[in-house]
Design a protein around this motif. Structure first.
Motif: not given
Length: 432
Positions: A118-123
């Motif tokens: 889910e950290a892909v969204l922040d990236q």
């Protein structure tokens, strides 16, 4: 080897009775495979059979859970909650896209621990904020309809050509000319390069025949420019995007119907760019007159086969369809523009002061400017860019590649003629 699915990811050891049932199921499955081989049938199971087996497995797990819950004295509500969770988690959808390969969807609760997907969204968010985005908007309409004022009101800053040009003189152009003004707007760390394309001279002449041709030519030129950049052997990592993402077409508040020039323009431009029609200076009409005028315009659009944004065929799901249907019921938007603030009940609001009171621009009860701003910026800005790239640009690209049958070796030598509405092909070549 036996394929492992999400339904089999159980941490508790199986009882001897359950192991025996598993072995029997495996033997039965092997017998079915052998029978299919003997009969000359393919060994891969179809989607319906696999789905049925998955449902049976799910039912077995739920039954076993219910029995265990009764043994341990769990409350009925707790058992039902766990059943609902299991129904959501255990279901596995198999996609037999490649023969002999099964793909399972594993949900977050099936994972052994936190992975960080889910950290892909922040990236993506950080990357977009760093690079910024581009948005190109075109305003079309005859002089005196408040195009510059509306654009300034939309972005709450002086971004129109009239506001940015020093010593600007208001004069009617003899021919339709296009002027672009670019700004970099930053809000809460998000940078957007905004380009406003104005079309002075459109609809201001006695004879307005073919006055849309320079606009069609400009839109096609931007597609051509992007296509050339895309086809370079060593192309840029990020191609500058000068394509028109949205065209706001201003209709005078006559209270009658669409004029022939309006119909002809939107017919031609609706095929190559997203058009959003608006009724300019809507405060000159009463609420009843405005509703009747909007209804007549919608009838004319449907009768002439004119497609305006958002089109029904581009709706992706039911949720988006519901939102877009609400927008389509409001088109064309009856708008009022101003860049002046007034005091209303102790608050500063954007509005126009008249003898009867103040028309608040952002008040939905007074005009539909807020709906237009939400469509262009807050809810559909990215969709406008996607429709431009995936629909309009792709249509142009396919046509150009089919026309040219181009050869990459002489790509730099060929002078690709532009399709310019009804313009002559040789005339288009001379303008390149």
């Amino acid at each position: 080897m036996r394929e492992e699915t999400a339904g089999e990811l159980e941490t508790e050891p199986l009882s001897p009775m359950e192991e025996r049932e598993e072995k029997e199921r495996g033997m039965m499955g092997q017998e079915q495979v052998d029978e299919s081989k003997c009969q000359g049938q393919p060994t891969s199971m179809d989607t319906q059979t696999s789905t049925t087996q998955q449902e049976e497995n799910c039912v077995e797990v739920l039954t076993e859970l219910e029995e265990r819950g009764k043994e341990k004295g769990m409350e009925e509500g707790d058992v039902k909650e766990i059943e609902m969770e299991l129904e959501a988690e255990v279901k596995v959808e198999l996609c037999p896209s490649v023969p002999g390969l099964q793909m399972s969807f594993i949900r977050g609760t099936d994972l052994f621990g936190y992975v960080g997907i889910e950290a892909v969204l922040d990236q993506m968010r950080r990357k977009t904020m760093k690079a910024g985005l581009e948005f190109n908007i075109m305003v079309v309409g005859q002089s005196g309809l408040g195009k510059s004022t509306l654009v300034n009101t939309l972005f709450k800053s002086k971004v129109s050509r009239k506001s940015c040009t020093p010593n600007y003189e208001e004069k009617i152009s003899k021919t339709v000319k296009l002027h672009s003004v670019s700004h970099v707007i930053e809000e809460k760390g998000v940078k957007m390069k905004l380009t406003v394309i104005d079309t002075p001279g459109f609809g201001d002449q006695i004879n307005n025949e073919n006055c849309w041709e320079p606009i069609v030519k400009h839109v096609n030129e931007q597609y051509e420019k992007y296509l050339r950049e895309e086809l370079h052997i060593n192309r840029k990592r990020r191609i500058p995007d000068s394509r028109v993402h949205c065209c706001i077409y201003f209709l005078p508040a006559t209270g009658h119907r669409l004029r022939p020039i309006d119909i002809e323009f939107m017919k031609r431009l609706g095929k190559i760019v997203s058009i959003v029609p608006v009724i300019a200076k809507a405060d000159t009409l009463t609420i009843e007159e405005r509703q009747e005028f909007k209804e007549r315009i919608r009838q004319d659009l449907a009768a002439n086969g004119i497609h305006v944004y958002p089109q029904k065929e581009y709706d992706e799901d039911s949720e988006e369809r519901i939102l877009n249907n609400r927008i389509r019921e409001s088109i064309p938007f009856a708008v009022v523009g101003t860049d002046k603030e007034h005091q209303v009940n102790g608050n500063k609001v954007l509005g126009r002061k008249t003898k009867w009171g103040i028309i608040e621009v952002e008040n939905v009860a007074h005009c539909e400017f807020a709906n237009l701003r939400d469509l262009l910026i807050r809810s559909h800005l990215q969709d406008l860019k996607d429709v431009t790239h995936n629909i309009h640009y792709e249509t142009y690209r396919v046509r150009r590649l089919n026309e040219s049958n181009m050869n990459f070796s002489d790509l730099g030598l060929s002078s690709w003629p532009l399709e310019n509405g009804t313009a002559d092909r040789s005339e288009s070549e001379s303008h390149l």
